[in-house]
Design a protein around this motif. Structure first.
Motif, PDB file in Angstrom:
ATOM      1  N   ILE A  58      13.753  36.660  24.777  1.00 44.81           N
ATOM      2  CA  ILE A  58      13.762  35.367  25.469  1.00 44.81           C
ATOM      3  C   ILE A  58      12.339  35.163  25.968  1.00 44.81           C
ATOM      4  N   TYR A  59      11.662  34.166  25.426  1.00 43.05           N
ATOM      5  CA  TYR A  59      10.240  33.972  25.715  1.00 43.05           C
ATOM      6  C   TYR A  59       9.998  33.095  26.947  1.00 43.05           C
TER       7      TYR A  59
ATOM      8  N   THR B 173      14.925  23.874  16.670  1.00 49.65           N
ATOM      9  CA  THR B 173      14.320  23.933  15.344  1.00 49.65           C
ATOM     10  C   THR B 173      13.988  25.374  15.010  1.00 49.65           C
ATOM     11  N   GLU B 174      13.989  25.658  13.737  1.00 50.27           N
ATOM     12  CA  GLU B 174      13.726  27.014  13.286  1.00 50.27           C
ATOM     13  C   GLU B 174      12.266  27.188  12.920  1.00 50.27           C
TER      14      GLU B 174
ATOM     15  N   GLY C 107       7.781  22.594  20.414  1.00 43.46           N
ATOM     16  CA  GLY C 107       7.478  23.666  19.478  1.00 43.46           C
ATOM     17  C   GLY C 107       7.262  25.031  20.118  1.00 43.46           C
ATOM     18  N   GLN C 108       7.318  25.080  21.448  1.00 39.68           N
ATOM     19  CA  GLN C 108       7.130  26.373  22.128  1.00 39.68           C
ATOM     20  C   GLN C 108       8.311  27.298  21.832  1.00 39.68           C
ATOM     21  N   LYS C 109       8.001  28.587  21.615  1.00 40.04           N
ATOM     22  CA  LYS C 109       9.056  29.560  21.334  1.00 40.04           C
ATOM     23  C   LYS C 109       9.919  29.769  22.570  1.00 40.04           C
ATOM     24  N   LEU C 110      11.233  29.684  22.380  1.00 40.58           N
ATOM     25  CA  LEU C 110      12.164  29.903  23.490  1.00 40.58           C
ATOM     26  C   LEU C 110      12.885  31.241  23.336  1.00 40.58           C
ATOM     27  N   PHE C 111      13.411  31.471  22.131  1.00 37.64           N
ATOM     28  CA  PHE C 111      14.185  32.681  21.871  1.00 37.64           C
ATOM     29  C   PHE C 111      13.828  33.249  20.510  1.00 37.64           C
TER      30      PHE C 111
END
Lengths: 285, 147
Positions: B127-128, B60-61, B138-142
């Motif tokens: 890259i998180y 998801t964006e 919902g956690q930021k991945l990239f």
């Protein structure tokens, strides 16, 4: 390739086709049976991306890159074992996408039932959460099947390997691997019989879990599993090897499953953990 | 702070039923700490309640940030893998160009393997998430700067 294998493969194609069209009644399932492929999941994923029908079945006699979770190798001598992938794309799957993570559990249960039906007592086929299938004979505990479920768009690719006829395992896996023939001590059960039973069980369990969530299969899952009150090692920090003493993680005892199919364990300090991923190893017997 | 009271009630019921002394959980910026009966457990590992992953395997964006980059977040709870296996190269590295449909990572939930694909093309700027570690919904991945 030997003649009996060719003959059996022809049988598998013919009888399997009849059986599968019954199983997926009204769904025009297709069957692809190849001698060799990298992995039946690769074939099924490619077909799923191209929009193939629900129930499309891919069988192979041999895989050059058979794999499990996180690239672990799944090896099988040519023609001896069942190597298949099914593309799952049913109306229930579309309706309840949040229940997708329960499909590996339902698959493990279906595989365990299929194997249990052809093993003589006192051998027992059981599920290890979430979807490993182990065979217990006396004090020994060995792996007889492997499952890898992957998401491809709106479809699932359900990959299953069941050791059917292999009795001569490579040295490195011999202590931990077995097959239907090895447990039975005969070759009375062929791949054709196993695939027929498996496809029926598979659709039954997956449709149930999609329709009703984990509670719909809980009683059967708990009856088939081998982890009640089991001491386990919960590996933390990524993939690890079974039995590795250097794994980061913690020792715990299994206390049950919640309504989402998560494993409940309690650690040495009395803290309850709900697990939905990662490696949980049974303590050595 | 927004707490789902129904979820909290069922959580408390489970903690009481299993006789759990202490519990701590963080999700979406909300941290919950429960100590029952005034008994504190020292230096114990923290248990976490994990939720079943919802469906579609599309990243998801998140909102577009000032630098023109877009964060790709995890569509479900699970374990984050940067590669298909321990002995193969990661799907992507910082600085790499990605195309629509390219696999960015795998998020695993109960051995269901979800390959997360790029929904837009661009260059990976961050890259998180850490390989093999749990990720939340919902956690930021990239972070990817659209091309």
């Amino acid at each position: 390739m030997s003649a009996p294998i060719d003959a059996e493969r022809a049988d598998l194609r013919r009888d399997g086709a009849e059986k599968i069209s019954n199983v997926f009644d009204g769904l025009s399932a297709s069957i692809v049976h190849v001698a060799t492929t990298t992995s039946t999941n690769d074939l099924a994923k490619e077909a799923a991306r191209a929009g193939c029908v629900h129930g499309a079945l891919f069988l192979a006699d041999a895989q050059t890159a058979g794999r499990g979770r996180q690239g672990r190798v799944w090896s099988s001598p040519c023609g001896e074992n069942l190597l298949l992938s099914v593309v799952y794309r049913s109306p229930l799957l579309r309706r309840f996408p949040a229940r997708r993570p329960l499909v590996p559990l339902a698959t493990g249960l279906a595989v365990a039932h299929t194997i249990a039906d052809v093993l003589p007592a006192p051998a027992r086929a059981a599920v290890k959460w979430p979807n490993d299938v182990l065979v217990f004979v006396g004090e020994t505990r060995k792996k007889i099947a492997g499952i890898l479920v992957e998401v491809v768009g709106d479809a699932l690719v359900v990959g299953i390997g069941i050791n059917v006829s292999t009795t001569d395992f490579p040295e490195e896996i011999a202590p931990v691997a077995t097959s239907i023939a090895a447990v039975r001590g005969d070759n009375a059960i062929g791949r054709r019989q196993v695939v027929q039973a498996l496809l029926g069980n598979l659709e039954h369990e997956i449709e149930r879990v999609l329709a009703g969530g984990f509670p719909a299969i809980r009683a059967r899952y708990e009856a088939a599993w081998c982890m009640h009150n089991a001491p386990v090692w919960v590996a933390a920090g990524g993939p690890s090897k079974e039995g590795s003493s250097t794994d980061a993680g913690y020792a715990a005892t299994v206390i049950g499953l919640d309504d989402d199919g998560h494993l409940k364990v309690v650690d040495g300090a009395g803290i309850v953990h709900f697990l939905n991923a990662g490696d949980v190893h049974l303590a050595p017997r | 702070m927004n707490v789902d009271t129904d979820k909290l009630k069922s959580l408390l019921a489970v903690l009481a039923e299993e006789n759990v002394a202490e519990f701590e959980h963080e999700e979406a910026g909300v941290r919950i700490r429960i100590v029952r009966g005034g008994v504190a457990v020292a230096a114990a590992p923290i248990a976490s309640v994990l939720h079943t992953a919802p469906g579609a395997a599309k990243a998801t964006e998140a909102a577009i940030a000032d630098d023109g980059g877009t964060d790709v977040t995890s569509p479900f709870v699970g374990t984050f893998y940067r590669a298909a296996g321990p002995d193969v190269p990661p799907f992507i590295e910082v600085g790499a160009s990605v195309k629509v449909g390219q696999t960015l990572c795998i998020v695993e939930a109960m051995k269901l393997m979800n390959e997360i694909e790029a929904e837009f093309g661009g260059v990976v700027t961050a890259i998180y998430a850490e390989n093999g570690k749990p990720v939340e919904f919902g956690q930021k991945l990239f972070r990817i700067k659209k091309s």
